[in-house]
Design a protein around this motif. Sequence first.
Motif, PDB file in Angstrom:
ATOM      1  N   CYS A  74       0.843  -1.188   0.000  1.00  0.00           N
ATOM      2  CA  CYS A  74       0.000   0.000   0.000  1.00  0.00           C
ATOM      3  C   CYS A  74       0.885   1.246   0.000  1.00  0.00           C
ATOM      4  CB  CYS A  74      -0.965   0.018   1.187  1.00  0.00           C
ATOM      5  SG  CYS A  74      -0.185   0.215   2.807  1.00  0.00           S
ATOM      6  N   PHE A  75       0.283   2.373  -0.366  1.00  0.00           N
ATOM      7  CA  PHE A  75       0.987   3.649  -0.264  1.00  0.00           C
ATOM      8  C   PHE A  75      -0.011   4.710   0.171  1.00  0.00           C
ATOM      9  CE2 PHE A  75      -0.424   3.419  -4.677  1.00  0.00           C
ATOM     10  CZ  PHE A  75      -0.884   4.697  -4.956  1.00  0.00           C
ATOM     11  N   SER A 122      -3.379  18.939  -0.536  1.00  0.00           N
ATOM     12  CA  SER A 122      -3.359  20.300  -0.022  1.00  0.00           C
ATOM     13  C   SER A 122      -4.630  20.672   0.731  1.00  0.00           C
ATOM     14  CB  SER A 122      -3.128  21.290  -1.173  1.00  0.00           C
ATOM     15  OG  SER A 122      -4.167  21.169  -2.137  1.00  0.00           O
ATOM     16  N   CYS A 123      -5.671  19.845   0.600  1.00  0.00           N
ATOM     17  CA  CYS A 123      -6.894  20.113   1.365  1.00  0.00           C
ATOM     18  C   CYS A 123      -6.880  19.422   2.720  1.00  0.00           C
ATOM     19  CB  CYS A 123      -8.135  19.717   0.574  1.00  0.00           C
ATOM     20  SG  CYS A 123      -8.364  17.947   0.414  1.00  0.00           S
ATOM     21  N   GLY A 124      -5.820  18.644   3.007  1.00  0.00           N
ATOM     22  CA  GLY A 124      -5.650  18.053   4.336  1.00  0.00           C
ATOM     23  C   GLY A 124      -5.925  16.573   4.447  1.00  0.00           C
ATOM     24  N   ASP A 125      -6.293  15.908   3.336  1.00  0.00           N
ATOM     25  CA  ASP A 125      -6.630  14.481   3.387  1.00  0.00           C
ATOM     26  C   ASP A 125      -5.394  13.596   3.266  1.00  0.00           C
ATOM     27  OD1 ASP A 125      -9.238  15.194   3.577  1.00  0.00           O
ATOM     28  OD2 ASP A 125      -9.858  14.420   1.619  1.00  0.00           O
ATOM     29  N   LEU A 126      -5.394  12.513   4.043  1.00  0.00           N
ATOM     30  CA  LEU A 126      -4.491  11.390   3.831  1.00  0.00           C
ATOM     31  C   LEU A 126      -5.306  10.257   3.232  1.00  0.00           C
ATOM     32  CD1 LEU A 126      -2.257  11.181   7.046  1.00  0.00           C
ATOM     33  CD2 LEU A 126      -1.512  11.814   4.754  1.00  0.00           C
ATOM     34  N   THR A 127      -4.820   9.671   2.143  1.00  0.00           N
ATOM     35  CA  THR A 127      -5.530   8.583   1.474  1.00  0.00           C
ATOM     36  C   THR A 127      -4.604   7.380   1.373  1.00  0.00           C
ATOM     37  OG1 THR A 127      -6.764  10.193   0.142  1.00  0.00           O
ATOM     38  CG2 THR A 127      -6.801   7.903  -0.591  1.00  0.00           C
ATOM     39  N   VAL A 128      -5.115   6.211   1.739  1.00  0.00           N
ATOM     40  CA  VAL A 128      -4.354   4.970   1.637  1.00  0.00           C
ATOM     41  C   VAL A 128      -4.858   4.192   0.423  1.00  0.00           C
ATOM     42  CG1 VAL A 128      -3.643   2.846   2.788  1.00  0.00           C
ATOM     43  CG2 VAL A 128      -4.095   4.902   4.147  1.00  0.00           C
ATOM     44  N   TRP A 129      -3.929   3.790  -0.448  1.00  0.00           N
ATOM     45  CA  TRP A 129      -4.236   3.039  -1.664  1.00  0.00           C
ATOM     46  C   TRP A 129      -3.542   1.677  -1.592  1.00  0.00           C
ATOM     47  CZ3 TRP A 129      -6.902   6.170  -5.342  1.00  0.00           C
ATOM     48  CH2 TRP A 129      -6.836   7.558  -5.109  1.00  0.00           C
ATOM     49  N   ASP A 130      -4.196   0.644  -2.155  1.00  0.00           N
ATOM     50  CA  ASP A 130      -3.485  -0.632  -2.260  1.00  0.00           C
ATOM     51  C   ASP A 130      -2.701  -0.665  -3.558  1.00  0.00           C
ATOM     52  OD1 ASP A 130      -5.217  -1.271  -4.333  1.00  0.00           O
ATOM     53  OD2 ASP A 130      -6.269  -2.861  -3.257  1.00  0.00           O
ATOM     54  N   ASP A 131      -2.002  -1.771  -3.815  1.00  0.00           N
ATOM     55  CA  ASP A 131      -1.119  -1.835  -4.987  1.00  0.00           C
ATOM     56  C   ASP A 131      -1.884  -1.971  -6.299  1.00  0.00           C
ATOM     57  OD1 ASP A 131      -1.996  -4.392  -4.544  1.00  0.00           O
ATOM     58  OD2 ASP A 131      -0.011  -5.260  -4.210  1.00  0.00           O
ATOM     59  N   LYS A 132      -3.224  -2.034  -6.221  1.00  0.00           N
ATOM     60  CA  LYS A 132      -4.063  -2.022  -7.421  1.00  0.00           C
ATOM     61  C   LYS A 132      -4.739  -0.667  -7.591  1.00  0.00           C
ATOM     62  CE  LYS A 132      -3.483  -6.457  -8.390  1.00  0.00           C
ATOM     63  NZ  LYS A 132      -2.576  -6.811  -7.280  1.00  0.00           N
ATOM     64  N   ARG A 161      -6.677   0.853  -5.483  1.00  0.00           N
ATOM     65  CA  ARG A 161      -8.005   0.945  -4.872  1.00  0.00           C
ATOM     66  C   ARG A 161      -7.889   1.778  -3.599  1.00  0.00           C
ATOM     67  NH1 ARG A 161      -9.036  -5.450  -5.644  1.00  0.00           N
ATOM     68  NH2 ARG A 161      -7.132  -5.397  -4.378  1.00  0.00           N
ATOM     69  N   CYS A 162      -8.788   2.731  -3.426  1.00  0.00           N
ATOM     70  CA  CYS A 162      -8.769   3.591  -2.246  1.00  0.00           C
ATOM     71  C   CYS A 162      -9.285   2.804  -1.049  1.00  0.00           C
ATOM     72  CB  CYS A 162      -9.626   4.836  -2.491  1.00  0.00           C
ATOM     73  SG  CYS A 162      -9.701   5.945  -1.072  1.00  0.00           S
ATOM     74  N   LEU A 163      -8.424   2.619  -0.043  1.00  0.00           N
ATOM     75  CA  LEU A 163      -8.781   1.822   1.127  1.00  0.00           C
ATOM     76  C   LEU A 163      -9.213   2.685   2.313  1.00  0.00           C
ATOM     77  CD1 LEU A 163      -5.777  -0.691   1.102  1.00  0.00           C
ATOM     78  CD2 LEU A 163      -8.023  -0.980   0.038  1.00  0.00           C
ATOM     79  N   GLU A 185      -5.703  -1.219   8.949  1.00  0.00           N
ATOM     80  CA  GLU A 185      -5.894  -0.540  10.234  1.00  0.00           C
ATOM     81  C   GLU A 185      -5.029   0.719  10.256  1.00  0.00           C
ATOM     82  OE1 GLU A 185      -5.437  -1.343  15.050  1.00  0.00           O
ATOM     83  OE2 GLU A 185      -5.252  -3.010  13.642  1.00  0.00           O
ATOM     84  N   VAL A 186      -5.651   1.849  10.545  1.00  0.00           N
ATOM     85  CA  VAL A 186      -4.949   3.128  10.627  1.00  0.00           C
ATOM     86  C   VAL A 186      -5.294   3.779  11.957  1.00  0.00           C
ATOM     87  CG1 VAL A 186      -4.611   5.407   9.598  1.00  0.00           C
ATOM     88  CG2 VAL A 186      -5.082   3.435   8.122  1.00  0.00           C
TER      89      VAL A 186
END
Length: 436
Positions: A153-154, A159-169, A171-173, A228-229
């Motif tokens: 994942c990465f 700039s709007c303040g969001d952290l987004t976790v993506w898998d290696d495909k 897909r927004c997790l 899990e975050v």
Amino acid sequence: MVKLICTLADHSDDVNYCAFSSSYLATCSLDKSVRLYSLSNFEELSYSPLKGHTYAVHCCCFSPLGHILASCSTDGNTVLWDTQNGLKLAVLEHTCRNPVRICRFSPDSMYLVSGAADGSVNLWNVPSLKVYRSGSVKDGSLVACAFAPSGNCFVTGSSCGDLTVWDDKMRCLYNEKAHDLGVTCCDFSSQPVSGNKQDVKYFQMASSGQDNLIKLWLISLADHTGLEVKCKCMLKGHTAPVLACAFSCDGQILVSGSVDKTVMIFETNTGSILHVLTQHTRYVTTCAFAPEMPLFATGSMDKRVNIWQLEPKQLFTGSSVIEEPKIPAESWSEEVVSVWLCKVGLQDLVEIFKRNNIDGKELLSLTKESLTDDLKIDGYSYEKEAMEKWIIEKRHSSPMTNLPLQRLVLTPNRTLKMAISRWLDTQPKYNEKPSS
């Protein structure tokens, strides 16, 4: 203790980013250039600067093995460079020619993420130089990205303040408003840490923001438990937006740079501030640690890159931090002897002692004869100015014995035996008076 060992002042405009490989330091700037330096002497390489961008270069990063350097720019391009010769390997063009603000390689070098000002994310397949997957965030520009060490994942920051976790495909997790006024940077520690579940591997991630804060997160992604975050804690101290953050190779230290012109060094376990560095004269825009070395770099809008060395009490050896020795000298390992030599100002002798496998027991048995005969250290004292003149005149033998000098580094007349004696005075075992 932190020591400034070098300042690089080759860029003609703001320094936007810096990155290390095991051999090189790369820097990029508003002046449209990327520069490469050798870690052995911090001299700029003969084929540097790398020129190919037509507008400001926002970010640069090395592939894990250090063979490829990627740089991205307002011109909408991400350029791949061969670090061995500075030649351009490929130009990855953003489809809408939007400014590309961030780029990062996956841990296996198979993929490269690039994030743009329009919020789009491209996951490039590096061998084919084709877009493998693409996506976008709802609002804001993409300004931060980091791969989890596991590679599955990465994380991107906007700039709007969001952290987004993506898998290696791609897909927004997961998505969370992490910093009210915008995310500026994020970085993963390469070392796993303990978490709530015994059988799950957690990694520590740091994010910095326009809200003057640094947040430490615990992130895990496993097939049997899912994602899990969790926000572990907040690090406070900066009085203005924090523009950059980076973990040391063991994850125990975090360095940050801010609009308040300071660099702060935090201990991640306690959140305490270890050092505040004030040498930069304008906003500190970037910071990075060298892999497995006690070095980090900070870059600023003052057009300079400062190279710093962490010294005892925080001396890095491999992936751990060694504290000052607290055990009897006779029980010291070779590693602890090296730490002690640095502590008493005899760091020039570390290489010789390691080469001769000097541990604590050997250290205590050293004599003037063994220093001279076995370690090739001249046991005599000389007036510094006279000795420097002797060496400058290329007379590379001992003035007393006429034997060849094995090393030309002068050690202060705080001799080794004096240093050993002073240390022994602090050891209870050696201070006990014999009973009558």
